[in-house]
Design an enzyme around this catalytic site. Structure first.
Site, PDB file in Angstrom:
ATOM      1  CB  ALA A 101      -3.708   1.236  -8.131  1.00 39.78           C
ATOM      2  CE  LYS A 102       2.575  -4.003  -8.326  1.00 40.14           C
ATOM      3  NZ  LYS A 102       3.715  -3.158  -8.731  1.00 40.14           N
TER       4      LYS A 102
END
Ligand code: NAD
Length: 409
Positions: A101-102
């Site tokens: 994720a980011k």
């Protein structure tokens, strides 16, 4: 080409060698969830400002999603999607039980007070707290976010869900952070440099290294390689670079930066531009600042026979292809800079167990993970005559693909 398309290009190159069907490719490339929220805060002058916050959750086949939070004016969906998918491949490559994720907030933190940054962080977590969590998605620091920001995230999330240190990593040591997390990415890069030199039958001692970026990753890499006897011939920050073919005194430079907050004005070294640093004669070049710095315009001038990607995406796909044809060894970002997320995993594991590891244990486990991952990549690359990047993607995609099939869609 957008950042996301760049990353996908490397994915597709590996997926074609693996004979992955186009449907399987689409399944693995498409982000699981894309969150965009409005983050309004009251500024110190009483006005209301509205920011955009993002969290891209790319894949959770192998475990809770994991990735940093970036506060920067250039944060947008495309860049965040690219960085989120890189996290999926990175966590799979080093075999830690996470997905990718980011996230980030489009803002210029240099123009905000500490109180405003705290408000921004707390408001953002209020908007996304249902979608993150110790077994869902675990943020960490990235560009312009630090242990203090992580502490605010833990505090805000815990207001809704009870005491939850494992919701975020990169926390201060006094708030359940891990020993060694601060320098982990640079330490991992240094371990990789040792291994890649060993593959080339060389030692770190006496090896000439040029490093672009002297922030968290660049300065820790420089210090650790210097302590191992490397000659750090050049370093740079946003203000420009320093060059000394006999090697810079990194300990003295760190002290200079601690007091002046810049590498400028340091001793007898020659000043150079960031562009020139990349083209210097050296044994290892380590881009540790921004993306796309080695590209079609300057690739022909790059002299280093080994490039270790400490930054995310410092080489464009076009330049990567040309470097491969010239026989330059490129250690890809998903391997080279995986030390940070690896020690984040150790921090999460310590939080879950409510137990503390000492620094020696953290560094020892980090060393094992980096060396083991590097050796797996080199073995596949050698057997199949592939670049290290393609081999790394094949290993990572294989693991995520298997997990996806085993779980069922
Ligand atoms: P940082 O903000 O601590 O340091 C960045 C450095 O780059 C600073 O020295 C800054 O002056 C320099 N810089 C900024 N703009 C520049 C420019 N235009 N030209 C040259 N230098 C410039 O960031 P960091 O945490 O060291 O991250 C550096 C890179 O490593 C980023 O690509 C980041 O995504 C990647 N990375 C960081 C971690 C981590 O744990 N910090 C983990 C994995 C990857």
């Amino acid at each position: 080409m957008s950042n996301f398309e760049d990353t996908n290009l490397y994915f597709r190159k590996a997926a074609e060698i693996m004979d992955l069907s186009s449907r399987a490719q689409t399944l693995l490339l498409t982000p699981f969830r894309e969150i965009k929220v409005q983050v309004p805060i009251e500024l110190d002058n009483g006005e209301i400002a509205v920011f955009s916050g993002y969290r891209i959750q790319h894949n959770d086949a192998r475990g809770p999603m994991k990735g940093g939070l970036r506060y920067h004016p250039q944060v947008d969906v495309e860049e965040t999607k690219s960085l989120a998918s890189l996290m999926t491949w990175k966590t799979a490559l080093v075999e830690i039980p996470f997905g990718g994720a980011k996230g980030g907030i489009t803002c210029d933190p240099k123009k905000l007070s500490l109180r405003e940054i705290e408000q921004l962080t707390r408001k953002f977590i209020q908007q996304i707290h249902e979608n993150i969590g110790p077994y869902k998605d675990i943020p960490a620091p990235d560009v312009n976010t630090n242990p203090q920001v992580m502490a605010w995230i833990m505090g805000e999330y815990s207001k809704f869900h009870g005491h939850s240190p494992a919701v975020v990593t990169g926390k201060p040591l006094d708030l359940h952070g891990s020993q060694g997390r601060d320098e982990a990415t640079g330490r991992g890069v240094a371990y990789i440099c040792e291994e890649v030199l060993r593959t080339h039958s060389r030692l770190v001692s006496g090896c000439r290294v040029a490093i672009q970026g002297f922030g968290n990753v660049g300065s820790n890499t420089a210090r650790l390689l210097y302590e191992l006897g490397a000659k750090i011939v050049a370093v740079s920050d946003v203000t420009g670079g320093l060059y000394d073919p006999e090697g810079l005194d990194i300990r003295a430079l760190l002290e200079h930066v601690r007091t002046t907050h810049s590498i400028q004005g340091f001793g007898p070294a020659t000043t150079i531009t960031n562009a020139r640093l990349l083209e210097l004669p050296c044994d290892i070049l380590i881009p540790a600042a921004l993306g796309d710095v080695i590209n079609a315009d300057n690739v022909a001038a790059i002299q280093a026979p080994i490039i270790v990607e400490a930054a995310n995406g410092p080489i464009t796909p076009e330049a990567d292809e040309l470097l491969e044809r010239r026989g330059v060894t490129v250690v890809p970002d998903i391997l080279a800079n995986a030390g940070g997320v690896t020690v984040s995993y150790f921090e999460w594991a310590q939080n879950i167990q409510q137990f503390k590891w000492d620094l020696a244990k953290v560094n020892d486990e980090l060393h094992k993970t980096m060396v083991h991952s590097y050796q797996k990549v080199v073995k596949l690359a050698t057997e199949k005559k592939l670049s290290l990047r393609t081999a790394a993607f094949i290993i990572a995609i294989g693991r995520v693909g298997k997990a996806t099939v085993l779980r069922g869609f």
